[in-house]
Motif scaffolding. Sequence first.
Motif, PDB file in Angstrom:
ATOM      1  N   LEU A  94     -28.462  26.250  37.036  1.00  0.00           N
ATOM      2  CA  LEU A  94     -27.591  26.766  38.092  1.00  0.00           C
ATOM      3  C   LEU A  94     -26.152  26.282  37.923  1.00  0.00           C
ATOM      4  O   LEU A  94     -25.214  27.043  38.070  1.00  0.00           O
ATOM      5  CB  LEU A  94     -28.117  26.356  39.470  1.00  0.00           C
ATOM      6  CG  LEU A  94     -29.402  27.062  39.936  1.00  0.00           C
ATOM      7  CD1 LEU A  94     -29.894  26.426  41.239  1.00  0.00           C
ATOM      8  CD2 LEU A  94     -29.160  28.541  40.121  1.00  0.00           C
ATOM      9  N   MET A  95     -26.013  25.016  37.583  1.00  0.00           N
ATOM     10  CA  MET A  95     -24.668  24.470  37.396  1.00  0.00           C
ATOM     11  C   MET A  95     -24.016  25.060  36.150  1.00  0.00           C
ATOM     12  O   MET A  95     -22.810  25.323  36.137  1.00  0.00           O
ATOM     13  CB  MET A  95     -24.713  22.948  37.303  1.00  0.00           C
ATOM     14  CG  MET A  95     -25.137  22.303  38.620  1.00  0.00           C
ATOM     15  SD  MET A  95     -25.159  20.520  38.509  1.00  0.00           S
ATOM     16  CE  MET A  95     -23.432  20.179  38.778  1.00  0.00           C
ATOM     17  N   GLY A  96     -24.803  25.289  35.117  1.00  0.00           N
ATOM     18  CA  GLY A  96     -24.279  25.904  33.906  1.00  0.00           C
ATOM     19  C   GLY A  96     -23.874  27.351  34.150  1.00  0.00           C
ATOM     20  O   GLY A  96     -22.899  27.847  33.567  1.00  0.00           O
ATOM     21  N   ILE A 110     -38.681  17.202  36.125  1.00  0.00           N
ATOM     22  CA  ILE A 110     -38.097  17.875  34.956  1.00  0.00           C
ATOM     23  C   ILE A 110     -37.740  19.316  35.296  1.00  0.00           C
ATOM     24  O   ILE A 110     -36.655  19.802  34.950  1.00  0.00           O
ATOM     25  CB  ILE A 110     -39.063  17.798  33.752  1.00  0.00           C
ATOM     26  CG1 ILE A 110     -39.122  16.369  33.224  1.00  0.00           C
ATOM     27  CG2 ILE A 110     -38.647  18.764  32.642  1.00  0.00           C
ATOM     28  CD1 ILE A 110     -40.243  16.110  32.233  1.00  0.00           C
ATOM     29  N   ILE A 111     -38.628  20.002  35.990  1.00  0.00           N
ATOM     30  CA  ILE A 111     -38.361  21.395  36.376  1.00  0.00           C
ATOM     31  C   ILE A 111     -37.159  21.464  37.322  1.00  0.00           C
ATOM     32  O   ILE A 111     -36.288  22.316  37.171  1.00  0.00           O
ATOM     33  CB  ILE A 111     -39.620  22.038  36.999  1.00  0.00           C
ATOM     34  CG1 ILE A 111     -40.683  22.252  35.923  1.00  0.00           C
ATOM     35  CG2 ILE A 111     -39.287  23.352  37.689  1.00  0.00           C
ATOM     36  CD1 ILE A 111     -42.054  22.631  36.453  1.00  0.00           C
ATOM     37  N   LEU A 112     -37.102  20.557  38.296  1.00  0.00           N
ATOM     38  CA  LEU A 112     -35.970  20.544  39.230  1.00  0.00           C
ATOM     39  C   LEU A 112     -34.650  20.294  38.511  1.00  0.00           C
ATOM     40  O   LEU A 112     -33.653  20.980  38.761  1.00  0.00           O
ATOM     41  CB  LEU A 112     -36.180  19.507  40.330  1.00  0.00           C
ATOM     42  CG  LEU A 112     -37.236  19.841  41.376  1.00  0.00           C
ATOM     43  CD1 LEU A 112     -37.434  18.663  42.331  1.00  0.00           C
ATOM     44  CD2 LEU A 112     -36.849  21.092  42.150  1.00  0.00           C
TER      45      LEU A 112
END
Length: 139
Positions: free
Chosen positions: A134-136, A125-127
């Motif tokens: 990061l993608m956002g 979940i954290i990953l």
Amino acid sequence: MEESDLKLTGSDKTNFLETAKWGKFLSIVGFIMSGFIVLGGLTFAGGAFSDLYPGLGGGIGVFYVLFALIYVFPSLYLYRFSTQIKSGIHNDDQQLCSEAYNNLRRLFLFMGVLMIVTLSLYVLIILFALMGGLMGGML
């Protein structure tokens, strides 16, 4: 592993008997809580939130029932340990005490595997949250 003639002292027996009392209490509370969790799941599945979130209640209901099923196993192992160790000590029955120890082993094994699965899910979940962040941020 070598066999030995391990003996329990009077103090050991007293400690096991007190542990059995608390274990039986906790296991019975665990069974009752499992029942309440199932009732909660059936309430969700019955459409308690169908006005607000159509279709979500059934999914939450299934999750609750599965959680209750998982919760039953440690309660069962603890109940078996508690009743068997008490009976084994009172009847001076080595076989019954061995079965009790086996149920205690199963309890710890179940809880250990459940903890590993839970921690693994937390890591995933954290990953995924970090990757999503990061993608956002790149957009």
